[in-house]
Design a protein around this motif. Structure first.
Motif, mmCIF file in Angstrom:
data_model
loop_
_atom_site.group_PDB
_atom_site.id
_atom_site.type_symbol
_atom_site.label_atom_id
_atom_site.label_comp_id
_atom_site.label_asym_id
_atom_site.label_seq_id
_atom_site.Cartn_x
_atom_site.Cartn_y
_atom_site.Cartn_z
ATOM 1 N N ASP A 203 0.741 -1.311 0.127
ATOM 2 C CA ASP A 203 -0.054 0.093 0.083
ATOM 3 C C ASP A 203 0.791 1.239 -0.119
ATOM 4 O O ASP A 203 0.410 2.279 -0.482
ATOM 5 C CB ASP A 203 -0.941 0.076 1.298
ATOM 6 C CG ASP A 203 -2.008 -1.188 0.995
ATOM 7 O OD1 ASP A 203 -2.401 -1.502 -0.057
ATOM 8 O OD2 ASP A 203 -2.826 -1.233 2.071
ATOM 9 N N ASP A 204 1.992 1.292 0.737
ATOM 10 C CA ASP A 204 2.650 2.566 0.669
ATOM 11 C C ASP A 204 4.147 2.655 -0.264
ATOM 12 O O ASP A 204 4.911 3.455 -0.155
ATOM 13 C CB ASP A 204 3.393 2.601 2.140
ATOM 14 C CG ASP A 204 4.205 1.606 2.688
ATOM 15 O OD1 ASP A 204 4.086 0.334 1.930
ATOM 16 O OD2 ASP A 204 4.804 1.756 3.788
ATOM 17 N N LEU A 205 3.987 1.530 -1.185
ATOM 18 C CA LEU A 205 4.826 1.539 -2.212
ATOM 19 C C LEU A 205 4.412 2.078 -3.421
ATOM 20 O O LEU A 205 3.404 1.921 -3.913
ATOM 21 C CB LEU A 205 5.427 0.163 -2.351
ATOM 22 C CG LEU A 205 6.059 -0.889 -1.221
ATOM 23 C CD1 LEU A 205 6.441 -2.137 -1.464
ATOM 24 C CD2 LEU A 205 7.416 -0.038 -0.772
ATOM 25 N N SER A 206 5.461 2.561 -4.269
ATOM 26 C CA SER A 206 5.100 2.971 -5.761
ATOM 27 C C SER A 206 4.710 1.624 -6.559
ATOM 28 O O SER A 206 5.106 0.598 -5.951
ATOM 29 C CB SER A 206 6.150 3.924 -6.096
ATOM 30 O OG SER A 206 7.132 2.941 -6.606
ATOM 31 N N GLU A 207 4.262 1.972 -7.630
ATOM 32 C CA GLU A 207 3.781 1.058 -8.559
ATOM 33 C C GLU A 207 5.020 0.186 -9.022
ATOM 34 O O GLU A 207 5.195 -1.065 -9.110
ATOM 35 C CB GLU A 207 3.234 1.407 -9.979
ATOM 36 C CG GLU A 207 2.711 0.147 -10.794
ATOM 37 C CD GLU A 207 1.963 0.558 -11.833
ATOM 38 O OE1 GLU A 207 1.632 0.112 -12.753
ATOM 39 O OE2 GLU A 207 1.059 1.659 -11.452
ATOM 40 N N ALA A 208 6.125 0.928 -9.527
ATOM 41 C CA ALA A 208 7.506 0.328 -9.791
ATOM 42 C C ALA A 208 8.204 -0.622 -8.737
ATOM 43 O O ALA A 208 8.737 -1.639 -9.025
ATOM 44 C CB ALA A 208 8.317 1.388 -10.306
ATOM 45 N N ASP A 209 8.074 0.006 -7.285
ATOM 46 C CA ASP A 209 8.762 -0.632 -6.324
ATOM 47 C C ASP A 209 7.901 -2.066 -5.976
ATOM 48 O O ASP A 209 8.544 -2.837 -5.542
ATOM 49 C CB ASP A 209 8.777 0.207 -5.102
ATOM 50 C CG ASP A 209 9.938 1.366 -4.954
ATOM 51 O OD1 ASP A 209 10.913 0.976 -5.890
ATOM 52 O OD2 ASP A 209 9.739 2.169 -4.356
ATOM 53 N N THR A 210 6.629 -1.886 -5.999
ATOM 54 C CA THR A 210 5.756 -2.937 -5.963
ATOM 55 C C THR A 210 6.015 -4.127 -6.767
ATOM 56 O O THR A 210 6.089 -5.391 -6.231
ATOM 57 C CB THR A 210 4.199 -2.640 -5.814
ATOM 58 O OG1 THR A 210 3.818 -1.690 -4.942
ATOM 59 C CG2 THR A 210 3.353 -3.800 -5.642
ATOM 60 N N GLU A 211 6.174 -3.978 -8.170
ATOM 61 C CA GLU A 211 6.604 -4.673 -9.200
ATOM 62 C C GLU A 211 7.890 -5.279 -8.942
ATOM 63 O O GLU A 211 8.212 -6.639 -9.061
ATOM 64 C CB GLU A 211 6.247 -4.193 -10.478
ATOM 65 C CG GLU A 211 6.647 -5.001 -11.480
ATOM 66 C CD GLU A 211 6.550 -4.163 -13.054
ATOM 67 O OE1 GLU A 211 6.999 -4.939 -14.093
ATOM 68 O OE2 GLU A 211 5.453 -3.514 -13.095
ATOM 69 N N LEU A 212 9.020 -4.649 -8.427
ATOM 70 C CA LEU A 212 10.211 -5.028 -8.334
ATOM 71 C C LEU A 212 10.210 -5.834 -7.093
ATOM 72 O O LEU A 212 10.769 -7.079 -7.286
ATOM 73 C CB LEU A 212 11.219 -3.865 -7.969
ATOM 74 C CG LEU A 212 11.944 -3.102 -9.267
ATOM 75 C CD1 LEU A 212 12.580 -1.857 -8.537
ATOM 76 C CD2 LEU A 212 12.648 -4.108 -10.107
ATOM 77 N N MET A 213 9.459 -5.731 -6.056
ATOM 78 C CA MET A 213 9.470 -6.518 -4.920
ATOM 79 C C MET A 213 8.776 -7.812 -5.367
ATOM 80 O O MET A 213 9.118 -8.808 -4.829
ATOM 81 C CB MET A 213 8.712 -6.031 -3.702
ATOM 82 C CG MET A 213 8.757 -6.564 -2.621
ATOM 83 S SD MET A 213 10.567 -6.519 -1.653
ATOM 84 C CE MET A 213 10.716 -5.039 -0.968
#
Length: 107
Positions: free
Chosen positions: A74-84
């Motif tokens: 919820d608190d991550l950007s879309e790019a960070d979420t995808e990387l994670m």
């Protein structure tokens, strides 16, 4: 079930809880556990051993339970979420190849 005396003087039971998890649930728990990792500040996420993946998933399920994993990004950007997510899926696939979905046409 038999209660035993705890260090604080109270009697308690030991309960074991089982979670039936697949590839997506394990990856979600793994991503949840590492959601605070700052890729640009802390560097890339490490490759984890099978034992470390399993220990992290167990610890995360123990701390948060299955119902509280979904908001991990919820608190991550879309790019960070995808990387994670990509990292977590890769770790689970490497540690537990038997959980990978079958290739179409194979069983």
């Amino acid at each position: 079930m038999k209660a035993t005396l705890s260090r604080d003087g109270l009697y308690r039971f030991d309960l074991r809880v089982t979670h039936r998890v697949g590839r997506a649930e394990m990856a979600t728990a793994l991503a949840c556990a590492h959601r605070a990792h700052e890729i640009f500040e802390d560097g890339p996420l490490p490759d984890l051993s099978r034992a470390k993946v399993l220990a992290t998933v167990r610890e995360t399920l123990h701390e948060r339970g299955e119902d509280f994993l979904e908001g991990w990004s919820d608190d991550l950007s879309e790019a960070d979420t995808e990387l994670m997510w990509d990292w977590a899926i890769e770790q689970v696939n490497n540690a537990f190849p038997e959980l990978e979905p079958p290739i179409e046409g194979q069983q």
